[in-house]
Design an enzyme around this catalytic site. Structure first.
Site, PDB file in Angstrom:
ATOM      1  N   SER A   4     -56.347 -12.188  11.957  1.00  0.00           N
ATOM      2  CA  SER A   4     -57.361 -11.614  11.068  1.00  0.00           C
ATOM      3  C   SER A   4     -58.752 -11.787  11.662  1.00  0.00           C
ATOM      4  O   SER A   4     -59.022 -12.771  12.349  1.00  0.00           O
ATOM      5  CB  SER A   4     -57.280 -12.335   9.712  1.00  0.00           C
ATOM      6  OG  SER A   4     -58.412 -12.042   8.923  1.00  0.00           O
ATOM      7  N   TYR A  51     -56.873 -20.235   4.378  1.00  0.00           N
ATOM      8  CA  TYR A  51     -56.112 -19.052   4.838  1.00  0.00           C
ATOM      9  C   TYR A  51     -56.609 -18.659   6.229  1.00  0.00           C
ATOM     10  O   TYR A  51     -55.845 -18.575   7.181  1.00  0.00           O
ATOM     11  CB  TYR A  51     -56.267 -17.876   3.868  1.00  0.00           C
ATOM     12  CG  TYR A  51     -56.005 -16.559   4.564  1.00  0.00           C
ATOM     13  CD1 TYR A  51     -57.064 -15.745   4.985  1.00  0.00           C
ATOM     14  CD2 TYR A  51     -54.713 -16.172   4.860  1.00  0.00           C
ATOM     15  CE1 TYR A  51     -56.824 -14.582   5.680  1.00  0.00           C
ATOM     16  CE2 TYR A  51     -54.462 -15.003   5.548  1.00  0.00           C
ATOM     17  CZ  TYR A  51     -55.525 -14.219   5.960  1.00  0.00           C
ATOM     18  OH  TYR A  51     -55.292 -13.061   6.660  1.00  0.00           O
ATOM     19  N   LYS A  68     -54.938 -19.004  10.290  1.00  0.00           N
ATOM     20  CA  LYS A  68     -54.800 -17.943  11.304  1.00  0.00           C
ATOM     21  C   LYS A  68     -55.382 -18.418  12.635  1.00  0.00           C
ATOM     22  O   LYS A  68     -54.809 -18.201  13.702  1.00  0.00           O
ATOM     23  CB  LYS A  68     -55.535 -16.676  10.846  1.00  0.00           C
ATOM     24  CG  LYS A  68     -54.902 -15.972   9.660  1.00  0.00           C
ATOM     25  CD  LYS A  68     -53.542 -15.396  10.016  1.00  0.00           C
ATOM     26  CE  LYS A  68     -52.933 -14.633   8.858  1.00  0.00           C
ATOM     27  NZ  LYS A  68     -51.585 -14.116   9.179  1.00  0.00           N
TER      28      LYS A  68
HETATM   29  C1  WQD Z   1     -64.465  -6.748   0.860  1.00  0.00           C
HETATM   30  C2  WQD Z   1     -65.856  -6.606   0.291  1.00  0.00           C
HETATM   31  C3  WQD Z   1     -66.582  -8.412  -1.129  1.00  0.00           C
HETATM   32  C4  WQD Z   1     -63.689  -7.643  -4.329  1.00  0.00           C
HETATM   33  C5  WQD Z   1     -60.474 -10.603   3.167  1.00  0.00           C
HETATM   34  C6  WQD Z   1     -59.906 -11.678   4.072  1.00  0.00           C
HETATM   35  C7  WQD Z   1     -59.408 -11.040   5.338  1.00  0.00           C
HETATM   36  C8  WQD Z   1     -58.417  -9.991   4.983  1.00  0.00           C
HETATM   37  C9  WQD Z   1     -59.089  -8.915   4.145  1.00  0.00           C
HETATM   38  C10 WQD Z   1     -56.118 -10.708   4.816  1.00  0.00           C
HETATM   39  C11 WQD Z   1     -66.646  -7.907   0.308  1.00  0.00           C
HETATM   40  C12 WQD Z   1     -66.481  -7.106  -1.916  1.00  0.00           C
HETATM   41  C13 WQD Z   1     -64.404  -7.547  -3.148  1.00  0.00           C
HETATM   42  C14 WQD Z   1     -64.371  -7.431  -5.575  1.00  0.00           C
HETATM   43  C15 WQD Z   1     -66.405  -7.028  -4.373  1.00  0.00           C
HETATM   44  N1  WQD Z   1     -57.316 -10.532   4.266  1.00  0.00           N
HETATM   45  N2  WQD Z   1     -65.728  -7.242  -3.177  1.00  0.00           N
HETATM   46  N3  WQD Z   1     -65.706  -7.129  -5.550  1.00  0.00           N
HETATM   47  O1  WQD Z   1     -63.334 -10.622   1.981  1.00  0.00           O
HETATM   48  O2  WQD Z   1     -63.761  -8.783   3.725  1.00  0.00           O
HETATM   49  O3  WQD Z   1     -61.610 -10.030   3.765  1.00  0.00           O
HETATM   50  O4  WQD Z   1     -59.523  -9.584   2.944  1.00  0.00           O
HETATM   51  O5  WQD Z   1     -55.774 -10.469   5.913  1.00  0.00           O
HETATM   52  O6  WQD Z   1     -58.786 -12.017   6.148  1.00  0.00           O
HETATM   53  O7  WQD Z   1     -60.930 -12.596   4.399  1.00  0.00           O
HETATM   54  O8  WQD Z   1     -62.084  -8.411   1.914  1.00  0.00           O
HETATM   55  O9  WQD Z   1     -61.543  -6.857   0.098  1.00  0.00           O
HETATM   56  O10 WQD Z   1     -61.956  -9.311  -0.487  1.00  0.00           O
HETATM   57  O11 WQD Z   1     -63.874  -7.864   0.198  1.00  0.00           O
HETATM   58  O12 WQD Z   1     -67.619  -6.752  -4.388  1.00  0.00           O
HETATM   59  O13 WQD Z   1     -63.772  -7.508  -6.697  1.00  0.00           O
HETATM   60  O14 WQD Z   1     -65.768  -6.213  -1.083  1.00  0.00           O
HETATM   61  O15 WQD Z   1     -67.758  -9.109  -1.494  1.00  0.00           O
HETATM   62  O16 WQD Z   1     -67.982  -7.614   0.630  1.00  0.00           O
HETATM   63  P1  WQD Z   1     -62.820  -9.513   2.829  1.00  0.00           P
HETATM   64  P2  WQD Z   1     -62.289  -8.124   0.362  1.00  0.00           P
END
Ligand code: WQD
Length: 342
Positions: free
Chosen positions: A128, A153, A157
């Site tokens: 990741s 998590y 990785k």
């Molecule tokens: C994306 C953006 C949030 C939810 C994570 C893991 C990564 C991978 C992908 C597994 C961010 C914003 C999110 C919400 C929001 N996972 N958001 N409201 O955090 O980039 O990555 O997921 O492999 O390893 O770290 O992805 O989809 O959680 O967030 O505003 O209800 O959406 O702040 O900017 P992230 P995400």
């Protein structure tokens, strides 16, 4: 003519199921190992419906060394393992670090121990972009230092990659590629497979599609005070089908005998940065559905911007992402509606 057997651990999961479909389409024999702790067995039938071949299936807890050895022994005629099996909820990993380190690292160690014992020469690891932590500059290339991740998590990785690198140094006859996913979203065009979050989704797009489906009331946008065009964080969203195709390319690289080193890492992203508001606006434009959202405070651990340089995958694997953000969103919404018989 079969191109040989590939074991997919966690193959009933989101990326694992899409990768199984692509491998079958490319004439590989697929065996899925899954403990179904975070996936559903009906996905096996969906893979069959899409690809016309039902993979062999072993229900196995790979964090248990006895169970793992028994399953790998039974399929020791495989030439490759693709390891997706892991828990992946960032927030849950902060609350339950031991569960995450045990499951994710025991699964990996039991798998490479079996790989060595049975001479299964090729290994692809589902990593990741979280291993980069908060980058000092963009785009991110594979030469960037990995940093202690913000969550157990992410750290599992990073540690797993280090274990694989040490394994590769000790046993040069084995070849390994770690694939660092940026933000996988989207679903297969059939609407038969897609992301199946357990409980309330952590990730943005499944949360958005569940809001549009009326399952959830309101999307919280975690902060709009970042230094970006609209104040919301930037990510590199990549279509899960593009990601699945990258695994076929990585496998072909391992089988080609053209690798200079026996361990390598690749970013899997589009190279394009997209904000949270871009996702919301594109979703509303593509689906004509309104998303009810509220700006709230930042989420702990979030970084302002992350996007990949995917040049290395393009040059060495012959892979690049081709599917559009609109298609990612359209297929996610189609999957949500199909899953809920809407
Ligand atoms: C994306 C953006 C949030 C939810 C994570 C893991 C990564 C991978 C992908 C597994 C961010 C914003 C999110 C919400 C929001 N996972 N958001 N409201 O955090 O980039 O990555 O997921 O492999 O390893 O770290 O992805 O989809 O959680 O967030 O505003 O209800 O959406 O702040 O900017 P992230 P995400």
């Amino acid at each position: 003519m079969s191109r040989g057997k590939v074991i997919i651990t966690g193959g009933c999961g989101y990326i694992g199921s899409h990768t199984s479909v692509e491998l079958i389409k490319n004439k590989f024999d697929v065996v899925i190992f899954d403990d179904l702790s975070n996936s559903k067995e009906f996905i096996m039938d969906r893979i069959y419906q899409i690809a016309g071949v039902k993979p062999a299936f072993e229900k196995v807890d790979l964090s248990n060394p006895i169970e793992a050895d028994r399953a790998y022994y039974k399929h020791s005629d495989a030439h490759s393992i693709i390891n997706f099996a892991a828990f992946k909820a960032v927030g849950e990993s902060v609350e339950k670090p031991i569960l995450y380190y045990k499951n994710n690292l025991y699964t990996l160690i039991n798998s490479i121990e079996a790989q060595k014992k049975y001479g299964i020469k090729n290994f692809i690891f589902s990593s990741s972009a979280t291993v980069y932590g908060n980058p000092n500059r963009l785009p991110i290339t594979e030469s960037f230092q990995t940093k202690r991740a913000f969550s157990p998590y992410g750290n599992s990785k990073k540690i797993a990659e280090e274990i694989l690198e040490d394994f590769s140094k000790a046993y040069p006859e084995f070849k390994t590629i770690s694939l660092r996913y940026f933000n996988p979203i989207g679903a297969h065009e059939s609407g038969l497979i897609g992301e199946l979050p357990n409980g309330i989704p952590n990730n943005l797009l499944p949360y958005v599609t569940q809001c549009a489906a009326g399952v959830l009331k309101e999307l919280q946008v975690f902060g709009n005070d970042y230094n970006t065009k609209d104040g919301t964080p930037i990510r590199d969203y990549v279509h899960v089908v593009d990601l699945a195709k990258a695994h076929v390319k990585a496998l072909e690289r391992l089988l080609s005998g053209n690798m200079k080193e026996n361990y390598d890492v690749y970013n899997l992203g589009t190279g394009k940065g997209v904000t949270v508001m871009d996702i919301i606006n594109t979703f509303e434009k593509v689906t004509k559905e309104k998303i009810n959202y509220r700006i709230t405070k930042r989420r702990a651990g979030d970084v302002q911007a992350l996007f990949a340089s995917a040049e290395k995958a393009k040059n060495n694997l012959g892979w690049e992402a081709t599917l559009s953000l609109e298609n990612m969103i359209e297929t996610s919404w189609n999957w949500e509606k199909t899953f809920r018989d809407m």
